[in-house]
Design a protein around this motif. Structure first.
Motif, PDB file in Angstrom:
ATOM      1  N   TYR A 195      10.811  18.354   4.266  1.00 18.16           N
ATOM      2  CA  TYR A 195      10.097  19.448   4.942  1.00 18.16           C
ATOM      3  C   TYR A 195       9.491  18.940   6.256  1.00 18.16           C
ATOM      4  O   TYR A 195       9.631  19.580   7.306  1.00 18.16           O
ATOM      5  CB  TYR A 195       9.027  19.994   4.010  1.00 18.16           C
ATOM      6  N   LEU A 258       6.248  28.539   0.449  1.00 19.37           N
ATOM      7  CA  LEU A 258       7.477  28.188  -0.280  1.00 19.37           C
ATOM      8  C   LEU A 258       8.704  28.733   0.431  1.00 19.37           C
ATOM      9  O   LEU A 258       9.770  28.100   0.421  1.00 19.37           O
ATOM     10  CB  LEU A 258       7.414  28.714  -1.710  1.00 19.37           C
ATOM     11  N   TYR A 259       8.579  29.900   1.053  1.00 14.24           N
ATOM     12  CA  TYR A 259       9.698  30.444   1.835  1.00 14.24           C
ATOM     13  C   TYR A 259      10.046  29.496   2.981  1.00 14.24           C
ATOM     14  O   TYR A 259      11.232  29.213   3.237  1.00 14.24           O
ATOM     15  CB  TYR A 259       9.341  31.821   2.393  1.00 14.24           C
ATOM     16  N   GLU A 262      11.846  26.488   1.545  1.00 20.16           N
ATOM     17  CA  GLU A 262      13.219  26.834   1.169  1.00 20.16           C
ATOM     18  C   GLU A 262      14.103  27.016   2.395  1.00 20.16           C
ATOM     19  O   GLU A 262      15.224  26.494   2.447  1.00 20.16           O
ATOM     20  CB  GLU A 262      13.214  28.117   0.335  1.00 20.16           C
ATOM     21  N   ASP A 263      13.617  27.731   3.390  1.00 23.25           N
ATOM     22  CA  ASP A 263      14.404  27.977   4.593  1.00 23.25           C
ATOM     23  C   ASP A 263      14.710  26.675   5.320  1.00 23.25           C
ATOM     24  O   ASP A 263      15.855  26.437   5.757  1.00 23.25           O
ATOM     25  CB  ASP A 263      13.644  28.938   5.508  1.00 23.25           C
ATOM     26  N   SER A 266      17.098  24.396   3.178  1.00 22.03           N
ATOM     27  CA  SER A 266      18.439  24.980   3.084  1.00 22.03           C
ATOM     28  C   SER A 266      19.230  24.740   4.355  1.00 22.03           C
ATOM     29  O   SER A 266      20.446  24.506   4.318  1.00 22.03           O
ATOM     30  CB  SER A 266      18.340  26.484   2.795  1.00 22.03           C
ATOM     31  N   PRO A 273      21.282  22.325  -3.675  1.00 26.70           N
ATOM     32  CA  PRO A 273      20.738  23.683  -3.758  1.00 26.70           C
ATOM     33  C   PRO A 273      20.177  24.003  -5.145  1.00 26.70           C
ATOM     34  O   PRO A 273      19.152  24.682  -5.257  1.00 26.70           O
ATOM     35  CB  PRO A 273      21.944  24.568  -3.423  1.00 26.70           C
ATOM     36  N   LEU A 276      16.785  22.193  -5.541  1.00 26.07           N
ATOM     37  CA  LEU A 276      15.754  22.887  -4.764  1.00 26.07           C
ATOM     38  C   LEU A 276      15.374  24.205  -5.427  1.00 26.07           C
ATOM     39  O   LEU A 276      14.180  24.539  -5.542  1.00 26.07           O
ATOM     40  CB  LEU A 276      16.248  23.130  -3.340  1.00 26.07           C
ATOM     41  N   ALA A 277      16.366  24.968  -5.876  1.00 30.44           N
ATOM     42  CA  ALA A 277      16.104  26.258  -6.514  1.00 30.44           C
ATOM     43  C   ALA A 277      15.261  26.089  -7.773  1.00 30.44           C
ATOM     44  O   ALA A 277      14.340  26.890  -8.029  1.00 30.44           O
ATOM     45  CB  ALA A 277      17.417  26.966  -6.841  1.00 30.44           C
ATOM     46  N   LEU A 280      11.650  25.250  -6.692  1.00 30.66           N
ATOM     47  CA  LEU A 280      10.987  26.451  -6.171  1.00 30.66           C
ATOM     48  C   LEU A 280      10.637  27.425  -7.293  1.00 30.66           C
ATOM     49  O   LEU A 280       9.564  28.047  -7.276  1.00 30.66           O
ATOM     50  CB  LEU A 280      11.886  27.137  -5.144  1.00 30.66           C
ATOM     51  N   LYS A 284       6.954  28.859  -7.975  1.00 27.71           N
ATOM     52  CA  LYS A 284       6.681  30.295  -7.945  1.00 27.71           C
ATOM     53  C   LYS A 284       6.030  30.757  -9.247  1.00 27.71           C
ATOM     54  O   LYS A 284       5.149  31.622  -9.243  1.00 27.71           O
ATOM     55  CB  LYS A 284       7.972  31.072  -7.672  1.00 27.71           C
TER      56      LYS A 284
END
Length: 307
Positions: A195, A258-259, A262-263, A266, A273, A276-277, A280, A284
């Motif tokens: 990040y 978190l968005y 993720e963005d 990604s 993926p 990461l999913a 997240l 959440k």
């Protein structure tokens, strides 16, 4: 299922309360006391990256502006459109007289007066300055400097300020992000490192931005450009459930963070993926159950332009 859909103006709205708690009040008070001693009235202020105008409201509520002309500049006309509607609603809620004259908004309450002009433009466009030199008494850049090239951006802002004016640079990220409670420590560390790396890989006008160490860099760059450091202090985001609940808007603020994670990750494609999913999804769920704690270390600076 997470029904949250990211919207940038909504993000700016929900982070207002988080920013209010984060902003360093000692630095703010130095700024307020400094402006009250000025002989330049009305105070001519520029905010770059004004977003939806929350700093305008804050400047009025927290006593920075009593007699001022405020230019709110942002790259995105959608932000400024939202800001104008928000200003009208806010003035009504606060029983502050507001009228629009010749494209500008005039706030008045008793002897206090504030003119606000909204301008969609790029303050940092090379060779395309929207302002003349030295026309402002002060500049506000709230959560902006890590998004532009630090040396070029700060050098440009200095040209807009009169000798003896000031630069108030807030929420400058300084290299620490923390999500608690920890999940898998190695994975947490990897996600945070990626990040931060995404911040360091950003470009603006073809140049690297301030990135993940903007705060500490300003300690060196400000004086190197001839600025006098008047005040500095931490302005950390700290979002944590209290008595088992988040404060209003904090859950959506965390979902927005978190968005961004993720963005950013990604786009990098440096982590699986699926991995990461899964990470997240757990974070959440923690928000849904009021369990997630989020910390980001930031710094506020107040510089004086010599003269």
């Amino acid at each position: 299922m997470d029904a949250f859909e990211f919207n940038f103006q909504h993000y700016l709205e929900v982070k207002r309360s988080v920013d209010d708690l984060a902003l360093n009040r000692q630095v703010w008070n130095v700024l307020v006391n400094h402006t009250r001693r000025t002989a330049h009235l009305p105070l001519k202020l520029l905010e770059v990256g004004a977003g939806i105008g929350t700093m305008i409201q804050r400047a009025w509520e927290w006593g920075l502006v009593d007699n001022a002309i405020y230019t709110a500049l942002d790259l995105d006309p959608a932000n400024l459109f939202y800001a104008q509607s928000a200003l009208v609603r806010w003035a009504h809620q606060n029983r502050t007289h507001l009228e629009k004259k010749a494209g500008r908004y005039h706030l008045q309450k008793g002897q206090r007066s504030l003119w606000v002009e909204f301008l969609a433009a790029d303050a940092f466009a090379p060779g395309q300055s929207p302002f003349q030199r030295g026309v402002f008494d002060g500049i506000i850049a709230h959560a902006v400097m890590d998004l532009v090239n630090l040396e070029a951006g700060l050098s440009t802002l200095i040209t807009y300020v009169r000798p003896g004016g000031w630069l108030y640079l807030t929420l400058n990220f300084d290299g620490l992000t923390q999500f608690l409670p920890p999940l898998t420590p190695d994975l947490d560390a990897q996600i945070i490192a990626l990040y931060h790396q995404s911040m360091d890989e950003r470009r603006f006008h073809g140049l690297p931005t301030g990135g993940s160490t903007t705060g500490r860099a300003l300690f060196v760059l400000g004086p190197a450009l001839g600025l006098d450091l008047m005040a500095v202090g931490a302005s950390d985001w700290v979002v944590s459930p209290r008595h088992g609940k988040y404060q209003p808007d904090e859950a959506d603020f965390l979902r927005s963070i978190l968005y961004f994670v993720e963005d950013s990750l990604s786009r990098q494609a440096l982590i699986s993926p699926t991995t990461l999913a899964d990470w997240l999804a757990i974070r959440k769920e923690q928000i849904a159950h009021c369990e997630l704690v989020f910390i980001a270390h930031q710094l506020d600076f107040l510089f004086r332009v010599p003269g």
